[in-house]
Design a protein around this motif. Sequence first.
Motif, PDB file in Angstrom:
ATOM      1  N   MET A 238       0.821  -1.207   0.000  1.00 43.17           N
ATOM      2  CA  MET A 238       0.000   0.000   0.000  1.00 43.17           C
ATOM      3  C   MET A 238       0.857   1.260   0.000  1.00 43.17           C
ATOM      4  N   ARG A 239       1.962   1.207   0.737  1.00 40.29           N
ATOM      5  CA  ARG A 239       2.836   2.382   0.793  1.00 40.29           C
ATOM      6  C   ARG A 239       3.419   2.681  -0.581  1.00 40.29           C
ATOM      7  N   ASP A 240       3.830   1.625  -1.316  1.00 41.89           N
ATOM      8  CA  ASP A 240       4.367   1.812  -2.666  1.00 41.89           C
ATOM      9  C   ASP A 240       3.320   2.439  -3.581  1.00 41.89           C
ATOM     10  N   LEU A 241       2.109   1.926  -3.525  1.00 41.34           N
ATOM     11  CA  LEU A 241       1.027   2.443  -4.367  1.00 41.34           C
ATOM     12  C   LEU A 241       0.716   3.896  -4.037  1.00 41.34           C
ATOM     13  N   PHE A 242       0.716   4.215  -2.748  1.00 47.62           N
ATOM     14  CA  PHE A 242       0.409   5.590  -2.333  1.00 47.62           C
ATOM     15  C   PHE A 242       1.466   6.572  -2.841  1.00 47.62           C
ATOM     16  N   ILE A 243       2.750   6.231  -2.651  1.00 43.76           N
ATOM     17  CA  ILE A 243       3.835   7.117  -3.098  1.00 43.76           C
ATOM     18  C   ILE A 243       3.796   7.287  -4.609  1.00 43.76           C
ATOM     19  N   THR A 244       3.596   6.188  -5.324  1.00 37.73           N
ATOM     20  CA  THR A 244       3.535   6.249  -6.791  1.00 37.73           C
ATOM     21  C   THR A 244       2.356   7.094  -7.253  1.00 37.73           C
ATOM     22  N   ALA A 245       1.213   6.921  -6.602  1.00 36.06           N
ATOM     23  CA  ALA A 245       0.013   7.689  -6.980  1.00 36.06           C
ATOM     24  C   ALA A 245       0.228   9.178  -6.750  1.00 36.06           C
ATOM     25  N   VAL A 246       0.865   9.531  -5.638  1.00 38.25           N
ATOM     26  CA  VAL A 246       1.125  10.945  -5.345  1.00 38.25           C
ATOM     27  C   VAL A 246       2.044  11.557  -6.390  1.00 38.25           C
ATOM     28  N   ILE A 247       3.140  10.878  -6.695  1.00 35.61           N
ATOM     29  CA  ILE A 247       4.133  11.433  -7.627  1.00 35.61           C
ATOM     30  C   ILE A 247       3.558  11.546  -9.032  1.00 35.61           C
ATOM     31  N   PHE A 248       2.966  10.468  -9.546  1.00 32.54           N
ATOM     32  CA  PHE A 248       2.415  10.518 -10.901  1.00 32.54           C
ATOM     33  C   PHE A 248       1.164  11.391 -10.973  1.00 32.54           C
ATOM     34  N   GLY A 249       0.470  11.524  -9.852  1.00 27.43           N
ATOM     35  CA  GLY A 249      -0.682  12.410  -9.824  1.00 27.43           C
ATOM     36  C   GLY A 249      -0.302  13.880  -9.918  1.00 27.43           C
ATOM     37  N   LEU A 250       0.931  14.204  -9.494  1.00 23.04           N
ATOM     38  CA  LEU A 250       1.407  15.591  -9.549  1.00 23.04           C
ATOM     39  C   LEU A 250       2.051  15.951 -10.886  1.00 23.04           C
ATOM     40  N   LEU A 251       2.425  14.947 -11.683  1.00 30.82           N
ATOM     41  CA  LEU A 251       3.121  15.220 -12.945  1.00 30.82           C
ATOM     42  C   LEU A 251       2.321  16.095 -13.914  1.00 30.82           C
ATOM     43  N   PRO A 252       0.994  15.917 -14.054  1.00 27.25           N
ATOM     44  CA  PRO A 252       0.249  16.816 -14.947  1.00 27.25           C
ATOM     45  C   PRO A 252       0.362  18.290 -14.557  1.00 27.25           C
ATOM     46  N   PHE A 253       0.456  18.560 -13.256  1.00 29.71           N
ATOM     47  CA  PHE A 253       0.614  19.948 -12.808  1.00 29.71           C
ATOM     48  C   PHE A 253       1.997  20.490 -13.162  1.00 29.71           C
ATOM     49  N   VAL A 254       2.990  19.595 -13.197  1.00 31.13           N
ATOM     50  CA  VAL A 254       4.342  20.003 -13.580  1.00 31.13           C
ATOM     51  C   VAL A 254       4.372  20.473 -15.019  1.00 31.13           C
ATOM     52  N   PHE A 255       3.588  19.823 -15.897  1.00 27.29           N
ATOM     53  CA  PHE A 255       3.532  20.235 -17.305  1.00 27.29           C
ATOM     54  C   PHE A 255       3.026  21.663 -17.448  1.00 27.29           C
TER      55      PHE A 255
ATOM     56  N   ASN B  75      13.447  11.521   0.013  1.00 24.94           N
ATOM     57  CA  ASN B  75      13.503  10.148  -0.505  1.00 24.94           C
ATOM     58  C   ASN B  75      12.326   9.302  -0.009  1.00 24.94           C
ATOM     59  N   PRO B  76      11.101   9.740  -0.252  1.00 19.77           N
ATOM     60  CA  PRO B  76       9.946   8.997   0.277  1.00 19.77           C
ATOM     61  C   PRO B  76       9.853   7.575  -0.264  1.00 19.77           C
ATOM     62  N   HIS B  77      10.354   7.342  -1.482  1.00 22.96           N
ATOM     63  CA  HIS B  77      10.294   6.000  -2.065  1.00 22.96           C
ATOM     64  C   HIS B  77      11.174   5.011  -1.307  1.00 22.96           C
ATOM     65  N   ARG B  78      12.197   5.538  -0.578  1.00 26.94           N
ATOM     66  CA  ARG B  78      13.049   4.650   0.213  1.00 26.94           C
ATOM     67  C   ARG B  78      12.377   4.233   1.523  1.00 26.94           C
ATOM     68  N   LEU B  79      11.201   4.754   1.768  1.00 26.44           N
ATOM     69  CA  LEU B  79      10.441   4.357   2.950  1.00 26.44           C
ATOM     70  C   LEU B  79       9.448   3.246   2.616  1.00 26.44           C
ATOM     71  N   ALA B  80       9.445   2.838   1.345  1.00 25.10           N
ATOM     72  CA  ALA B  80       8.587   1.727   0.919  1.00 25.10           C
ATOM     73  C   ALA B  80       9.418   0.443   0.884  1.00 25.10           C
ATOM     74  N   TRP B  81       8.746  -0.672   0.670  1.00 30.22           N
ATOM     75  CA  TRP B  81       9.451  -1.966   0.688  1.00 30.22           C
ATOM     76  C   TRP B  81       9.254  -2.763  -0.602  1.00 30.22           C
ATOM     77  N   GLY B  82       8.513  -2.214  -1.544  1.00 26.76           N
ATOM     78  CA  GLY B  82       8.231  -2.960  -2.761  1.00 26.76           C
ATOM     79  C   GLY B  82       8.849  -2.322  -3.992  1.00 26.76           C
ATOM     80  N   PHE B  83       8.077  -2.279  -5.074  1.00 24.95           N
ATOM     81  CA  PHE B  83       8.602  -1.810  -6.360  1.00 24.95           C
ATOM     82  C   PHE B  83       9.011  -0.344  -6.330  1.00 24.95           C
ATOM     83  N   ALA B  84       8.400   0.472  -5.464  1.00 21.57           N
ATOM     84  CA  ALA B  84       8.700   1.908  -5.426  1.00 21.57           C
ATOM     85  C   ALA B  84      10.114   2.185  -4.928  1.00 21.57           C
ATOM     86  N   TRP B  85      10.683   1.262  -4.162  1.00 23.50           N
ATOM     87  CA  TRP B  85      12.007   1.483  -3.561  1.00 23.50           C
ATOM     88  C   TRP B  85      13.051   1.766  -4.627  1.00 23.50           C
TER      89      TRP B  85
END
Length: 430
Positions: free
Chosen positions: A1-18, A35-45
């Motif tokens: 869940m932590r990996d999914l949350f971090i990924t959702a936050v980062i990719f959710g903000l990318l449209p605003f970056v454009f 380094n929030p992705h280093r606080l996850a334990w799955g694919f986000a790490w």
Amino acid sequence: MRDLFITAVIFGLLPFVFKRPWLGILLWSWLGYMNPHRLAWGFAWNFPFSMVVGLVTIAAFMASKDKNKMLWTRETIVLLLFVGWMLFTTLFAIFPELAWFQWDKVWKIQLMVFLTVLIIANRHQLHWLIWVIALSFGFYGVKGGIFTIINGGAYRVQGPSDTFIAGNNELALALVMAIPLIRYLHLQAHLKWVKVGLASAMVLTGVAAIGSQSRGGLVAMVAMGLFLWLKSRNKIVTGFYMVVAVFIMASVMPQSWYDRMNTINTYQSDQSTQGRFNAWHTAFNVAKDRITGGGFEMFKPPVFRQYAPDPWNVHDVHSIYFEQMGEHGFIGFSLFLLLGLLAWIRAQQIINRCKKDPDKKWAADLAAMIQVSLVGYAAGGAFLGMSYFDLPYHLMVILVLTAKFAGLLEKQTKPVGEFASKLQVSRQPN
């Protein structure tokens, strides 16, 4: 869940970056410092979030109609020369594969530092950048401070694994550098609850830095604390927070911490310290022998065999100064020191010209706190090998942006414009 949350936050903000490239600088800074992705334990790490954000930010900037011009000040020019020299020394590195691997990290960091100058366009955006940096380190400061108090200082405070601030020494220095930035935000805050929160964060971050049990962190803390008090415009309030932090540390830290810190006074018999001295001599000898130094990652056994006073005492250099000297020679070392000197001069210029102007007092406060942060880096860095850490370079260009938004760079560019106008007039037919 932590990996999914971090990924959702980062990719959710990318449209605003454009739409707003400056948000990309903030997002990249959050990823680089917290380094929030280093606080996850799955694919986000291991996912390359920073690369994705960097590419999107560059694309958004290139597509933007309103582009800022690069500020070619003495600081940015010397920084560019320094980066160019590091590339040149990499061509002649003793260990090419290791050197090119490290160079790949360094140039990406410096690219984003220069993009900060190009993309951050006003004081509002700069203020948010300071918030992101301060909160990124403040997260570990508050968490580490509470951890130290609850456990009575029995365990070391560590940073996220496989990052610049993974070890207790590295995290301590980063926290010391973050405290003045939190203080700047505290000075600018108007809401009472925000001021209380930032004050608490300062105290807890100081406790966390001591809780790291880093001797270099203690040296940095003392130097930073002294300059923080000297540079603060409200010395009574600053002194109060410092007394509270010291009281908590004195009440919490165990005898083992005092015993470890006392080894600073008995460095002659400390094997770790003697190993550092041996590495420092090695760096000096390499710089004398090779104009380009040994290149990135040169502190390896074969180099010690050839250049060290004690060839069999192989130890990490643990010093930003000797790290630069050994890896990039006396030229790289000189450029590194020059960058720090120019940043200090720029900060002092901002302070002198803005401290009495109510509309520009923010710039004086920020410059003073960045000076304090750099003092902590200079003091702690004497015993820690973090010469490629993002933050000091970021703070140096933030000073340039501060001078720009305070209107202090206009006089540097005005004569060029006047000269161009006069040249056009002189070319007109009589």
